[in-house]
Each structure stands twice: as structure tokens, then as C-alpha cells.
Design a protein around this motif. Structure first.
Motif, PDB file in Angstrom:
ATOM      1  N   ARG A  32       0.823  -1.209   0.000  1.00 37.55           N
ATOM      2  CA  ARG A  32       0.000   0.000   0.000  1.00 37.55           C
ATOM      3  C   ARG A  32       0.860   1.264   0.000  1.00 37.55           C
ATOM      4  O   ARG A  32       0.332   2.372   0.027  1.00 37.55           O
ATOM      5  N   ARG A  33       2.174   1.078  -0.030  1.00 39.10           N
ATOM      6  CA  ARG A  33       3.080   2.228  -0.040  1.00 39.10           C
ATOM      7  C   ARG A  33       3.870   2.337  -1.344  1.00 39.10           C
ATOM      8  O   ARG A  33       4.676   3.259  -1.485  1.00 39.10           O
ATOM      9  N   ALA A  34       3.657   1.412  -2.263  1.00 35.81           N
ATOM     10  CA  ALA A  34       4.485   1.356  -3.470  1.00 35.81           C
ATOM     11  C   ALA A  34       3.670   1.699  -4.713  1.00 35.81           C
ATOM     12  O   ALA A  34       2.503   1.305  -4.838  1.00 35.81           O
ATOM     13  N   PHE A  35       4.321   2.418  -5.636  1.00 33.90           N
ATOM     14  CA  PHE A  35       3.655   2.870  -6.853  1.00 33.90           C
ATOM     15  C   PHE A  35       4.635   2.825  -8.019  1.00 33.90           C
ATOM     16  O   PHE A  35       5.853   2.906  -7.840  1.00 33.90           O
ATOM     17  N   ASP A  36       4.073   2.709  -9.213  1.00 29.49           N
ATOM     18  CA  ASP A  36       4.860   2.755 -10.439  1.00 29.49           C
ATOM     19  C   ASP A  36       4.315   3.866 -11.332  1.00 29.49           C
ATOM     20  O   ASP A  36       3.097   4.088 -11.387  1.00 29.49           O
ATOM     21  N   PHE A  37       5.211   4.542 -12.018  1.00 31.61           N
ATOM     22  CA  PHE A  37       4.789   5.537 -13.002  1.00 31.61           C
ATOM     23  C   PHE A  37       5.929   5.784 -13.979  1.00 31.61           C
ATOM     24  O   PHE A  37       7.077   5.372 -13.754  1.00 31.61           O
ATOM     25  N   ILE A  38       5.602   6.440 -15.085  1.00 28.83           N
ATOM     26  CA  ILE A  38       6.575   6.760 -16.128  1.00 28.83           C
ATOM     27  C   ILE A  38       6.599   8.276 -16.308  1.00 28.83           C
ATOM     28  O   ILE A  38       5.550   8.927 -16.308  1.00 28.83           O
ATOM     29  N   VAL A  39       7.804   8.822 -16.447  1.00 30.39           N
ATOM     30  CA  VAL A  39       7.987  10.261 -16.639  1.00 30.39           C
ATOM     31  C   VAL A  39       8.650  10.507 -17.988  1.00 30.39           C
ATOM     32  O   VAL A  39       9.639   9.847 -18.333  1.00 30.39           O
ATOM     33  N   LEU A  40       8.114  11.457 -18.751  1.00 30.10           N
ATOM     34  CA  LEU A  40       8.711  11.877 -20.014  1.00 30.10           C
ATOM     35  C   LEU A  40       9.153  13.331 -19.892  1.00 30.10           C
ATOM     36  O   LEU A  40       8.454  14.146 -19.275  1.00 30.10           O
ATOM     37  N   MET A  41      10.305  13.650 -20.491  1.00 31.37           N
ATOM     38  CA  MET A  41      10.789  15.027 -20.454  1.00 31.37           C
ATOM     39  C   MET A  41      11.613  15.329 -21.695  1.00 31.37           C
ATOM     40  O   MET A  41      12.365  14.475 -22.174  1.00 31.37           O
ATOM     41  N   ASP A  42      11.465  16.538 -22.217  1.00 28.71           N
ATOM     42  CA  ASP A  42      12.334  17.024 -23.286  1.00 28.71           C
ATOM     43  C   ASP A  42      13.683  17.332 -22.646  1.00 28.71           C
ATOM     44  O   ASP A  42      13.863  18.358 -21.998  1.00 28.71           O
ATOM     45  N   ASN A  43      14.631  16.424 -22.816  1.00 29.57           N
ATOM     46  CA  ASN A  43      15.908  16.547 -22.111  1.00 29.57           C
ATOM     47  C   ASN A  43      16.713  17.757 -22.555  1.00 29.57           C
ATOM     48  O   ASN A  43      17.415  18.382 -21.750  1.00 29.57           O
ATOM     49  N   ALA A  44      16.624  18.114 -23.833  1.00 36.90           N
ATOM     50  CA  ALA A  44      17.431  19.224 -24.336  1.00 36.90           C
ATOM     51  C   ALA A  44      16.846  20.572 -23.926  1.00 36.90           C
ATOM     52  O   ALA A  44      17.518  21.407 -23.322  1.00 36.90           O
ATOM     53  N   ARG A  45      15.565  20.787 -24.235  1.00 38.92           N
ATOM     54  CA  ARG A  45      14.949  22.082 -23.936  1.00 38.92           C
ATOM     55  C   ARG A  45      14.665  22.236 -22.442  1.00 38.92           C
ATOM     56  O   ARG A  45      15.107  23.180 -21.802  1.00 38.92           O
ATOM     57  N   ARG A  46      13.907  21.274 -21.874  1.00 36.61           N
ATOM     58  CA  ARG A  46      13.501  21.398 -20.472  1.00 36.61           C
ATOM     59  C   ARG A  46      14.631  21.029 -19.521  1.00 36.61           C
ATOM     60  O   ARG A  46      14.841  21.670 -18.495  1.00 36.61           O
ATOM     61  N   GLY A  47      15.364  19.981 -19.861  1.00 34.05           N
ATOM     62  CA  GLY A  47      16.368  19.486 -18.937  1.00 34.05           C
ATOM     63  C   GLY A  47      17.632  20.321 -18.878  1.00 34.05           C
ATOM     64  O   GLY A  47      18.232  20.470 -17.815  1.00 34.05           O
ATOM     65  N   GLU A  48      18.069  20.883 -20.019  1.00 30.79           N
ATOM     66  CA  GLU A  48      19.335  21.619 -20.037  1.00 30.79           C
ATOM     67  C   GLU A  48      19.145  23.110 -20.291  1.00 30.79           C
ATOM     68  O   GLU A  48      19.517  23.940 -19.460  1.00 30.79           O
ATOM     69  N   ALA A  49      18.566  23.475 -21.437  1.00 26.99           N
ATOM     70  CA  ALA A  49      18.458  24.897 -21.780  1.00 26.99           C
ATOM     71  C   ALA A  49      17.637  25.657 -20.741  1.00 26.99           C
ATOM     72  O   ALA A  49      18.034  26.738 -20.280  1.00 26.99           O
ATOM     73  N   TYR A  50      16.502  25.110 -20.367  1.00 34.60           N
ATOM     74  CA  TYR A  50      15.610  25.780 -19.416  1.00 34.60           C
ATOM     75  C   TYR A  50      16.308  25.997 -18.078  1.00 34.60           C
ATOM     76  O   TYR A  50      16.211  27.076 -17.476  1.00 34.60           O
ATOM     77  N   SER A  51      17.031  24.983 -17.603  1.00 30.21           N
ATOM     78  CA  SER A  51      17.728  25.112 -16.319  1.00 30.21           C
ATOM     79  C   SER A  51      18.823  26.166 -16.389  1.00 30.21           C
ATOM     80  O   SER A  51      18.975  26.980 -15.468  1.00 30.21           O
ATOM     81  N   CYS A  52      19.605  26.162 -17.478  1.00 31.95           N
ATOM     82  CA  CYS A  52      20.684  27.149 -17.615  1.00 31.95           C
ATOM     83  C   CYS A  52      20.130  28.573 -17.620  1.00 31.95           C
ATOM     84  O   CYS A  52      20.681  29.471 -16.971  1.00 31.95           O
ATOM     85  N   VAL A  53      19.041  28.789 -18.334  1.00 33.22           N
ATOM     86  CA  VAL A  53      18.453  30.127 -18.411  1.00 33.22           C
ATOM     87  C   VAL A  53      17.879  30.540 -17.059  1.00 33.22           C
ATOM     88  O   VAL A  53      18.038  31.688 -16.618  1.00 33.22           O
ATOM     89  N   GLN A  54      17.222  29.626 -16.377  1.00 31.19           N
ATOM     90  CA  GLN A  54      16.680  29.944 -15.053  1.00 31.19           C
ATOM     91  C   GLN A  54      17.793  30.290 -14.065  1.00 31.19           C
ATOM     92  O   GLN A  54      17.642  31.189 -13.232  1.00 31.19           O
TER      93      GLN A  54
END
Length: 340
Positions: A303-325
Motif C-alpha cells: 500500500r506504499r508502493a507505486f509505479d509511473f513513467i515520466v517523459l521530459m524534453d531533455n534538451a529544452r527542459r532538462g538543459e536549456a531551461y535550467s541554464c536560463v533559469q
């Protein structure tokens, strides 16, 4: 006043996305200095309706910029970083050269924006690897709300993790193979097209790859230790852009799946997909600035365990967005950009 920003690597895939993101987020830039490794480039980079002439990095006076982004390989960062910091410039280093250095601030703006204050003294700040950001941003929601006892992750990483070399190699190999032609030698350990690599980076004595060790280290720095640990495996898949992470998480308390979904829905950087929607990194992830959550369900064994999948644009959201922020946060700390 406004932030004067130098960018070395403006013409890389990430650099182009950084320029786009600066405009999209309306960051208050005074002067932009696009820097090139070449001499005599008579061209310009456009930002916010203005053109900024490209300058050779070899003769650039870094004291003209308060902040510099290094979107380049580690050897180039090693050659230039000291020159920039000695001139009083704060470096946002995306080369991964400082990934294991605890003395260098690691900043993921949504989670620890206060850490940029350390960069004012250290003069260097680093964003996490794109997959580290993806995992920290998604797991932090559950960790803050319920406490995460253990997380086990398998990441399917696109070839853009390796920059333009990855995307160009995948495109070239795909073309050659579809035309019945032999593959050319390249710097990758095995064929990228129509193939899966069971690790990214060299294998270390721990049994993890060097890339996996970086991610384990960065997630720990951002979220701290989980009670029963965090395990991570990375796999290279023949996709141009978009990382997909399959996550199994055990929480510190019994929680219904609806409460987990509510926590994700309440987070401003996450979007939960409809249950019958088929998400793919190509169709849904590219150019998306939010993390996409799909396939959320309870583990019937706990009752404490869950599964899920995450998708992300690694180039725009993961790198460029972080650098600009991060640049925006530094501008505010230097009183060059107003606080919203």
C-alpha cells in the motif's frame, strides 16, 4: 540595469535552445556576447529583436559580462573557466566537468534556488544532468508530500544526451542502414541506429556506469538520502530527443493512488496524462516545458508502493531551461534583474 551574458557554445543544439528560451521567458538581458572558438566570424546572433556580433573566445574580455554560460565539452571548459572567473565573471558550466565536485553549487532552480548565492563566491555553478533533473523534479513532489523511502529507476535516454554528435550519428547511421550501406567508424562504442546500449559511459568498479554514478550523486545532492536507498540504471535508446524514466517508488506511509495523483496534479511543473492517453517522447515530450506523468498505478504487493513513467524534453527542459533559469537567478542576486 540588466544582465550582460556571454555564451560559449551558442551554436550547439543546447545553445540554440538557450537563445530561444531567453526570449520565451523574457529574461532581461542587457548585452549578449556569443563566443566562438574561431577567429574572424562576421556574423551575428539575434535576441529580442537585436543582433549581437559573434566574438572569438580567445580574445574576449570576460569582465564585460557578469555571467557566462559554457555549453561545451569538459576540455574546453577546463581551458576557459579559470580565465572567466579570474575576470570576475560567474560561470554556468554545463560541460559536466564539475559533476562530482561538492564544492561547486549544483542548482535546480525549482528545488534549491537559494544555492545560487554560493556561486557569488565560488564563481562557478552547475545545472544537473538532464535525467538527474527529471528524476529530482518528479520524486521531490512525493518526497515533500509523503516521504520517499526507496526509489528504483530505469531511464531510457535519447542520443541527444551526447549533444549534436549523438543526433548526427543516429541520423547518419539510419540513412546508411536503410540504403544497405556499411556503417562508418565513430566515437560511440556500438551502433546507435536500431540498437540499444545497455549502459551509457564506462563501467566503474561499483558495477554502475560513470553516467549512472553522476546521476546517483546529483539526485542525492538535491533530495538527500532515501531511507532504503535509490537505484538507477540508464539505457541508451535510438531516439533523437526526449528521456523516458520508469520509476518504482516506495513511500514512508500508506497512501491511496488518488493522493499520489493529486500531489502530481498540484505541482506546477508536472502534467498528468489522461489514463487512456498513449504518451511518447516524440509526440508529446518535445518542446514541452512540463514533465509528463503517465501509467501511474499502485503496486498490488504494497500500500506504499507505486509505479509511473515520466517523459521530459531533455534538451529544452532538462538543459536549456535550467541554464536560463540559473542565469535569471544570478541576475537577481546581482541586483541586475528585478524580482517578480
Amino acid at each position: 540595469m540588466a544582465l550582460d551574458l556571454a555564451i560559449y557554445g551558442y551554436d550547439t543544439d543546447i545553445g540554440k535552445l538557450v537563445i530561444e528560451t531567453l526570449e520565451e521567458l523574457k529574461i532581461d538581458i542587457g548585452k549578449l556576447y556569443p563566443l566562438s572558438p574561431l577567429e574572424g566570424e562576421f556574423d551575428a546572433v539575434a535576441l529580442n529583436g537585436r543582433n549581437y556580433m559573434i566574438e572569438p573566445v580567445s580574445s574576449f574580455d570576460f569582465s564585460k559580462a557578469q555571467v557566462a554560460m559554457f555549453l561545451c565539452p569538459p576540455d574546453e571548459s577546463k581551458r576557459l573557466c579559470g580565465i572567466a572567473t579570474e575576470a570576475g565573471c560567474i560561470v554556468i558550466d554545463n560541460s559536466r566537468r564539475f559533476s562530482g565536485d561538492e564544492k561547486v553549487p549544483l542548482v535546480l532552480p525549482e528545488l534549491n534556488p537559494y544555492a545560487v548565492k554560493d556561486a557569488l563566491e565560488r564563481k562557478v555553478v552547475i545545472p544537473p544532468a538532464s535525467v538527474s533533473a527529471e528524476l529530482a523534479l518528479s520524486l521531490s513532489v512525493l518526497h515533500d508530500e509523503f516521504g520517499v523511502a526507496r526509489a528504483q529507476v530505469t531511464a531510457l535516454e535519447s542520443v541527444s544526451e551526447h549533444g549534436r554528435a549523438g543526433t548526427e550519428t543516429l541520423a547518419r547511421e539510419t540513412t546508411l542502414l536503410l540504403n544497405g550501406m556499411a556503417l562508418e567508424d565513430n566515437d560511440f562504442p556500438a551502433q546507435l541506429a536500431f540498437n540499444i546500449h545497455t549502459r551509457i559511459g564506462d563501467l566503474s568498479e561499483s558495477g554502475y556506469s560513470t553516467h549512472e554514478e553522476v546521476v546517483l550523486h546529483e539526485v542525492k545532492r538535491l533530495l538527500g538520502d532515501f531511507e532504503r536507498g535509490f537505484d538507477f540504471t540508464s539505457i541508451q535508446v535510438p531516439v533523437f530527443y526526449g528521456h523516458t524514466a520508469v520509476i518504482h517508488v516506495e513511500l514512508e506511509e500508506d497512501v491511496p493512488v488518488g493522493a499520489v495523483e493529486d500531489a502530481f496534479n498540484a505541482c506546477k511543473w508536472i502534467k498528468v496524462a489522461d489514463k487512456d492517453e498513449l504518451l511518447t517522447p516524440v509526440t508529446h515530450g518535445i518542446n514541452e516545458t512540463k514533465l509528463l506523468i503517465t501509467r501511474l498505478h499502485a503496486d498490488p504487493s504494497s500500500r506504499r508502493a507505486f509505479d509511473f513513467i515520466v517523459l521530459m524534453d531533455n534538451a529544452r527542459r532538462g538543459e536549456a531551461y535550467s541554464c536560463v533559469q540559473i542565469a535569471n537567478l544570478l541576475g537577481k542576486e546581482l541586483n541586475l534583474i528585478g524580482n517578480d
